[in-house]
Design a protein around this motif. Structure first.
Motif, PDB file in Angstrom:
ATOM      1  N   ALA A  32       0.949  -1.195   0.032  1.00  0.00           N
ATOM      2  CA  ALA A  32      -0.151   0.116   0.069  1.00  0.00           C
ATOM      3  C   ALA A  32       0.772   1.262  -0.143  1.00  0.00           C
ATOM      4  O   ALA A  32       2.103   1.172   0.419  1.00  0.00           O
ATOM      5  CB  ALA A  32      -0.646  -0.017   1.298  1.00  0.00           C
ATOM      6  N   LEU A  33       0.242   2.202  -0.530  1.00  0.00           N
ATOM      7  CA  LEU A  33       1.245   3.637  -0.433  1.00  0.00           C
ATOM      8  C   LEU A  33       0.180   4.616   0.024  1.00  0.00           C
ATOM      9  O   LEU A  33      -0.884   4.936  -0.335  1.00  0.00           O
ATOM     10  CB  LEU A  33       1.407   3.973  -1.986  1.00  0.00           C
ATOM     11  CG  LEU A  33       2.510   4.800  -2.481  1.00  0.00           C
ATOM     12  CD1 LEU A  33       2.127   6.113  -2.004  1.00  0.00           C
ATOM     13  CD2 LEU A  33       3.697   4.622  -1.747  1.00  0.00           C
ATOM     14  N   GLY A  34       1.047   5.408   0.782  1.00  0.00           N
ATOM     15  CA  GLY A  34       0.293   6.548   1.626  1.00  0.00           C
ATOM     16  C   GLY A  34       1.026   7.805   1.480  1.00  0.00           C
ATOM     17  O   GLY A  34       2.143   7.811   1.096  1.00  0.00           O
ATOM     18  N   TRP A  35       0.210   9.137   1.496  1.00  0.00           N
ATOM     19  CA  TRP A  35       0.786  10.142   1.560  1.00  0.00           C
ATOM     20  C   TRP A  35       0.464  10.885   3.008  1.00  0.00           C
ATOM     21  O   TRP A  35      -0.521  10.747   3.379  1.00  0.00           O
ATOM     22  CB  TRP A  35       0.194  11.104   0.573  1.00  0.00           C
ATOM     23  CG  TRP A  35       0.699  10.867  -1.021  1.00  0.00           C
ATOM     24  CD1 TRP A  35       0.108   9.920  -1.811  1.00  0.00           C
ATOM     25  CD2 TRP A  35       1.760  11.357  -1.646  1.00  0.00           C
ATOM     26  NE1 TRP A  35       0.780  10.043  -3.107  1.00  0.00           N
ATOM     27  CE2 TRP A  35       1.932  10.738  -2.692  1.00  0.00           C
ATOM     28  CE3 TRP A  35       3.056  12.212  -1.125  1.00  0.00           C
ATOM     29  CZ2 TRP A  35       2.826  10.962  -3.784  1.00  0.00           C
ATOM     30  CZ3 TRP A  35       4.021  12.019  -1.879  1.00  0.00           C
ATOM     31  CH2 TRP A  35       4.025  11.827  -3.342  1.00  0.00           C
ATOM     32  N   TYR A  36       1.524  11.353   3.649  1.00  0.00           N
ATOM     33  CA  TYR A  36       1.587  12.111   4.594  1.00  0.00           C
ATOM     34  C   TYR A  36       1.876  13.670   4.321  1.00  0.00           C
ATOM     35  O   TYR A  36       2.795  13.793   3.360  1.00  0.00           O
ATOM     36  CB  TYR A  36       2.204  11.627   5.791  1.00  0.00           C
ATOM     37  CG  TYR A  36       1.493  10.254   6.339  1.00  0.00           C
ATOM     38  CD1 TYR A  36       1.223   9.253   5.801  1.00  0.00           C
ATOM     39  CD2 TYR A  36       0.935  10.556   7.847  1.00  0.00           C
ATOM     40  CE1 TYR A  36       0.544   8.234   6.470  1.00  0.00           C
ATOM     41  CE2 TYR A  36       0.248   9.402   8.300  1.00  0.00           C
ATOM     42  CZ  TYR A  36       0.198   8.364   7.633  1.00  0.00           C
ATOM     43  OH  TYR A  36      -0.470   7.206   8.356  1.00  0.00           O
ATOM     44  N   ARG A  37       1.668  14.262   5.160  1.00  0.00           N
ATOM     45  CA  ARG A  37       2.226  15.909   5.069  1.00  0.00           C
ATOM     46  C   ARG A  37       2.693  16.493   6.534  1.00  0.00           C
ATOM     47  O   ARG A  37       2.160  16.067   7.606  1.00  0.00           O
ATOM     48  CB  ARG A  37       1.331  16.726   4.296  1.00  0.00           C
ATOM     49  CG  ARG A  37       0.057  17.420   5.189  1.00  0.00           C
ATOM     50  CD  ARG A  37      -0.794  17.983   4.265  1.00  0.00           C
ATOM     51  NE  ARG A  37      -2.060  18.356   5.025  1.00  0.00           N
ATOM     52  CZ  ARG A  37      -2.975  18.759   4.333  1.00  0.00           C
ATOM     53  NH1 ARG A  37      -3.200  19.204   3.107  1.00  0.00           N
ATOM     54  NH2 ARG A  37      -4.177  19.308   4.969  1.00  0.00           N
ATOM     55  N   GLN A  38       3.665  17.244   6.566  1.00  0.00           N
ATOM     56  CA  GLN A  38       4.113  17.792   7.811  1.00  0.00           C
ATOM     57  C   GLN A  38       4.348  19.239   7.515  1.00  0.00           C
ATOM     58  O   GLN A  38       5.200  19.612   6.726  1.00  0.00           O
ATOM     59  CB  GLN A  38       5.165  17.213   8.384  1.00  0.00           C
ATOM     60  CG  GLN A  38       5.756  17.501   9.609  1.00  0.00           C
ATOM     61  CD  GLN A  38       6.716  16.432  10.384  1.00  0.00           C
ATOM     62  OE1 GLN A  38       7.221  15.795   9.688  1.00  0.00           O
ATOM     63  NE2 GLN A  38       6.807  16.533  11.516  1.00  0.00           N
ATOM     64  N   GLU A  45       0.885  14.539   9.329  1.00  0.00           N
ATOM     65  CA  GLU A  45      -0.728  14.191   9.527  1.00  0.00           C
ATOM     66  C   GLU A  45      -0.996  13.246   8.242  1.00  0.00           C
ATOM     67  O   GLU A  45      -0.462  13.579   6.982  1.00  0.00           O
ATOM     68  CB  GLU A  45      -1.461  15.279   9.561  1.00  0.00           C
ATOM     69  CG  GLU A  45      -1.445  16.373   8.268  1.00  0.00           C
ATOM     70  CD  GLU A  45      -2.437  17.371   8.568  1.00  0.00           C
ATOM     71  OE1 GLU A  45      -3.097  17.576   9.612  1.00  0.00           O
ATOM     72  OE2 GLU A  45      -2.657  18.250   7.487  1.00  0.00           O
ATOM     73  N   PHE A  46      -1.824  12.470   7.984  1.00  0.00           N
ATOM     74  CA  PHE A  46      -2.270  11.513   6.931  1.00  0.00           C
ATOM     75  C   PHE A  46      -3.065  12.242   6.107  1.00  0.00           C
ATOM     76  O   PHE A  46      -3.923  13.211   6.297  1.00  0.00           O
ATOM     77  CB  PHE A  46      -3.213  10.478   7.464  1.00  0.00           C
ATOM     78  CG  PHE A  46      -3.813   9.427   6.411  1.00  0.00           C
ATOM     79  CD1 PHE A  46      -5.211   9.947   6.354  1.00  0.00           C
ATOM     80  CD2 PHE A  46      -3.230   8.963   5.675  1.00  0.00           C
ATOM     81  CE1 PHE A  46      -5.818   9.162   5.451  1.00  0.00           C
ATOM     82  CE2 PHE A  46      -3.817   8.223   4.794  1.00  0.00           C
ATOM     83  CZ  PHE A  46      -5.226   8.200   4.644  1.00  0.00           C
ATOM     84  N   VAL A  47      -2.855  11.911   4.670  1.00  0.00           N
ATOM     85  CA  VAL A  47      -3.371  12.649   3.567  1.00  0.00           C
ATOM     86  C   VAL A  47      -4.266  11.649   2.604  1.00  0.00           C
ATOM     87  O   VAL A  47      -5.475  11.993   2.600  1.00  0.00           O
ATOM     88  CB  VAL A  47      -2.610  13.404   2.587  1.00  0.00           C
ATOM     89  CG1 VAL A  47      -3.248  14.229   1.804  1.00  0.00           C
ATOM     90  CG2 VAL A  47      -1.579  14.444   3.470  1.00  0.00           C
ATOM     91  N   ALA A  48      -3.435  10.785   2.295  1.00  0.00           N
ATOM     92  CA  ALA A  48      -4.483   9.676   1.456  1.00  0.00           C
ATOM     93  C   ALA A  48      -3.696   8.394   1.420  1.00  0.00           C
ATOM     94  O   ALA A  48      -2.360   8.310   1.538  1.00  0.00           O
ATOM     95  CB  ALA A  48      -4.468  10.144   0.212  1.00  0.00           C
ATOM     96  N   LEU A  49      -4.216   7.208   1.224  1.00  0.00           N
ATOM     97  CA  LEU A  49      -3.574   6.061   0.884  1.00  0.00           C
ATOM     98  C   LEU A  49      -4.315   5.246  -0.165  1.00  0.00           C
ATOM     99  O   LEU A  49      -5.412   5.537  -0.465  1.00  0.00           O
ATOM    100  CB  LEU A  49      -3.354   5.308   2.121  1.00  0.00           C
ATOM    101  CG  LEU A  49      -4.673   4.728   2.904  1.00  0.00           C
ATOM    102  CD1 LEU A  49      -4.978   3.313   2.158  1.00  0.00           C
ATOM    103  CD2 LEU A  49      -4.566   4.438   4.524  1.00  0.00           C
ATOM    104  N   THR A  57      -9.135   3.136  -1.447  1.00  0.00           N
ATOM    105  CA  THR A  57      -8.497   4.397  -1.260  1.00  0.00           C
ATOM    106  C   THR A  57      -8.791   4.918   0.004  1.00  0.00           C
ATOM    107  O   THR A  57     -10.126   4.605   0.235  1.00  0.00           O
ATOM    108  CB  THR A  57      -8.553   5.464  -2.472  1.00  0.00           C
ATOM    109  OG1 THR A  57      -9.912   5.565  -2.672  1.00  0.00           O
ATOM    110  CG2 THR A  57      -7.671   4.943  -3.759  1.00  0.00           C
ATOM    111  N   ARG A  58      -8.177   5.913   0.858  1.00  0.00           N
ATOM    112  CA  ARG A  58      -8.753   6.597   1.780  1.00  0.00           C
ATOM    113  C   ARG A  58      -8.164   7.856   1.769  1.00  0.00           C
ATOM    114  O   ARG A  58      -7.161   8.169   1.368  1.00  0.00           O
ATOM    115  CB  ARG A  58      -8.242   5.904   3.121  1.00  0.00           C
ATOM    116  CG  ARG A  58      -8.838   4.300   3.590  1.00  0.00           C
ATOM    117  CD  ARG A  58     -10.270   4.350   3.674  1.00  0.00           C
ATOM    118  NE  ARG A  58     -10.718   2.918   3.927  1.00  0.00           N
ATOM    119  CZ  ARG A  58     -10.870   1.810   3.320  1.00  0.00           C
ATOM    120  NH1 ARG A  58     -11.031   2.193   1.856  1.00  0.00           N
ATOM    121  NH2 ARG A  58     -11.258   0.700   3.731  1.00  0.00           N
TER     122      ARG A  58
END
Length: 122
Positions: A32-38, A45-49, A57-58
Protein backbone atom coordinates in the motif's frame (compact mmCIF):
# COMPACT_ATOMS: atom_id res chain seq x y z
CA UNK A 1 15.11 0.54 -1.19
CA UNK A 2 14.00 4.01 -2.17
CA UNK A 3 10.90 6.13 -2.47
CA UNK A 4 11.45 9.30 -4.43
CA UNK A 5 8.78 11.97 -3.97
CA UNK A 6 8.64 14.79 -6.47
CA UNK A 7 6.31 17.35 -7.99
CA UNK A 8 6.13 19.89 -5.22
CA UNK A 9 6.46 23.59 -5.79
CA UNK A 10 4.91 27.00 -5.37
CA UNK A 11 1.31 27.37 -6.48
CA UNK A 12 -1.36 29.99 -5.97
CA UNK A 13 -4.53 29.29 -4.00
CA UNK A 14 -6.97 27.42 -6.21
CA UNK A 15 -4.18 25.91 -8.25
CA UNK A 16 -3.20 22.29 -8.80
CA UNK A 17 -0.17 20.09 -8.42
CA UNK A 18 0.51 16.44 -9.04
CA UNK A 19 2.95 14.72 -6.74
CA UNK A 20 4.72 11.53 -7.76
CA UNK A 21 6.28 8.83 -5.63
CA UNK A 22 8.60 6.51 -7.52
CA UNK A 23 9.71 3.30 -5.85
CA UNK A 24 12.78 1.19 -6.38
CA UNK A 25 14.47 -1.71 -4.66
CA UNK A 26 11.33 -3.56 -3.55
CA UNK A 27 8.21 -5.05 -5.11
CA UNK A 28 6.07 -1.92 -5.23
CA UNK A 29 2.95 -3.81 -6.28
CA UNK A 30 2.92 -5.69 -2.95
CA UNK A 31 2.66 -2.51 -0.88
CA UNK A 32 0.00 0.00 0.00
CA UNK A 33 1.11 3.56 -0.60
CA UNK A 34 0.29 6.49 1.59
CA UNK A 35 0.84 10.23 1.51
CA UNK A 36 1.42 12.22 4.67
CA UNK A 37 2.32 15.85 5.16
CA UNK A 38 4.06 17.89 7.79
CA UNK A 39 4.25 21.59 8.39
CA UNK A 40 6.75 23.33 10.63
CA UNK A 41 5.96 22.79 14.28
CA UNK A 42 3.17 20.34 13.57
CA UNK A 43 3.01 16.55 13.63
CA UNK A 44 2.99 14.59 10.40
CA UNK A 45 -0.59 14.00 9.32
CA UNK A 46 -2.29 11.53 7.04
CA UNK A 47 -3.45 12.74 3.64
CA UNK A 48 -4.39 9.72 1.52
CA UNK A 49 -3.60 6.08 0.88
CA UNK A 50 -4.13 3.50 -1.80
CA UNK A 51 -4.06 -0.27 -1.49
CA UNK A 52 -1.57 -2.41 -3.37
CA UNK A 53 -4.04 -3.09 -6.17
CA UNK A 54 -5.47 0.38 -6.28
CA UNK A 55 -8.86 -1.02 -5.42
CA UNK A 56 -9.18 0.82 -2.14
CA UNK A 57 -8.42 4.41 -1.24
CA UNK A 58 -8.76 6.49 1.89
CA UNK A 59 -8.57 10.24 2.37
CA UNK A 60 -8.27 12.65 5.23
CA UNK A 61 -11.31 14.89 5.53
CA UNK A 62 -9.17 17.82 4.45
CA UNK A 63 -8.33 16.04 1.20
CA UNK A 64 -11.72 14.64 0.25
CA UNK A 65 -13.12 16.10 -2.93
CA UNK A 66 -9.89 17.91 -3.79
CA UNK A 67 -7.13 15.27 -3.83
CA UNK A 68 -6.99 12.01 -5.76
CA UNK A 69 -4.49 9.25 -5.11
CA UNK A 70 -3.64 6.75 -7.81
CA UNK A 71 -0.91 4.33 -8.75
CA UNK A 72 0.65 2.67 -11.76
CA UNK A 73 2.27 -0.56 -10.66
CA UNK A 74 3.85 -1.04 -14.09
CA UNK A 75 5.78 2.17 -13.44
CA UNK A 76 6.35 1.57 -9.71
CA UNK A 77 4.87 4.99 -9.13
CA UNK A 78 2.03 6.49 -7.14
CA UNK A 79 0.51 9.91 -7.60
CA UNK A 80 -1.35 12.50 -5.62
CA UNK A 81 -3.36 14.89 -7.74
CA UNK A 82 -4.13 17.98 -5.68
CA UNK A 83 -6.70 20.47 -6.90
CA UNK A 84 -8.14 23.64 -5.42
CA UNK A 85 -5.10 24.03 -3.22
CA UNK A 86 -5.36 26.19 -0.12
CA UNK A 87 -2.69 27.93 1.96
CA UNK A 88 -3.28 25.39 4.71
CA UNK A 89 -2.12 22.65 2.33
CA UNK A 90 1.37 24.09 2.54
CA UNK A 91 3.64 21.36 3.91
CA UNK A 92 6.31 18.85 3.08
CA UNK A 93 4.58 15.84 1.56
CA UNK A 94 5.96 12.38 2.21
CA UNK A 95 5.10 9.08 0.64
CA UNK A 96 5.36 5.80 2.46
CA UNK A 97 4.99 2.14 1.57
CA UNK A 98 3.31 -0.41 3.80
CA UNK A 99 2.77 -4.15 3.68
CA UNK A 100 -0.44 -3.65 5.66
CA UNK A 101 -3.42 -3.85 3.32
CA UNK A 102 -4.98 -0.65 4.63
CA UNK A 103 -2.40 0.99 6.91
CA UNK A 104 -3.96 3.13 9.60
CA UNK A 105 -0.92 4.53 11.37
CA UNK A 106 2.55 5.72 10.52
CA UNK A 107 4.13 2.77 12.28
CA UNK A 108 2.57 0.53 9.61
CA UNK A 109 4.88 1.98 6.98
CA UNK A 110 8.17 0.23 6.27
CA UNK A 111 9.64 2.76 3.85
CA UNK A 112 9.44 6.54 3.54
CA UNK A 113 10.49 8.98 0.86
CA UNK A 114 12.42 12.16 1.54
CA UNK A 115 9.51 14.55 1.04
CA UNK A 116 8.62 17.23 -1.44
CA UNK A 117 7.67 20.77 -0.45
CA UNK A 118 4.33 22.21 -1.47
CA UNK A 119 3.80 25.91 -0.91
CA UNK A 120 0.43 27.46 -1.56
CA UNK A 121 0.64 31.23 -1.55
CA UNK A 122 -0.46 34.21 -3.57
Amino acid sequence: VQLQASGGGLVKPGGSLRLSCEASGFNFADYALGWYRQNIGKPREFVALISWSGGATRYADSAKGRFTISRDNSMDTAYLQMNDLKPEDTAVYYCGASEVVIPTRQSHYEFWGQGTLVTVSS
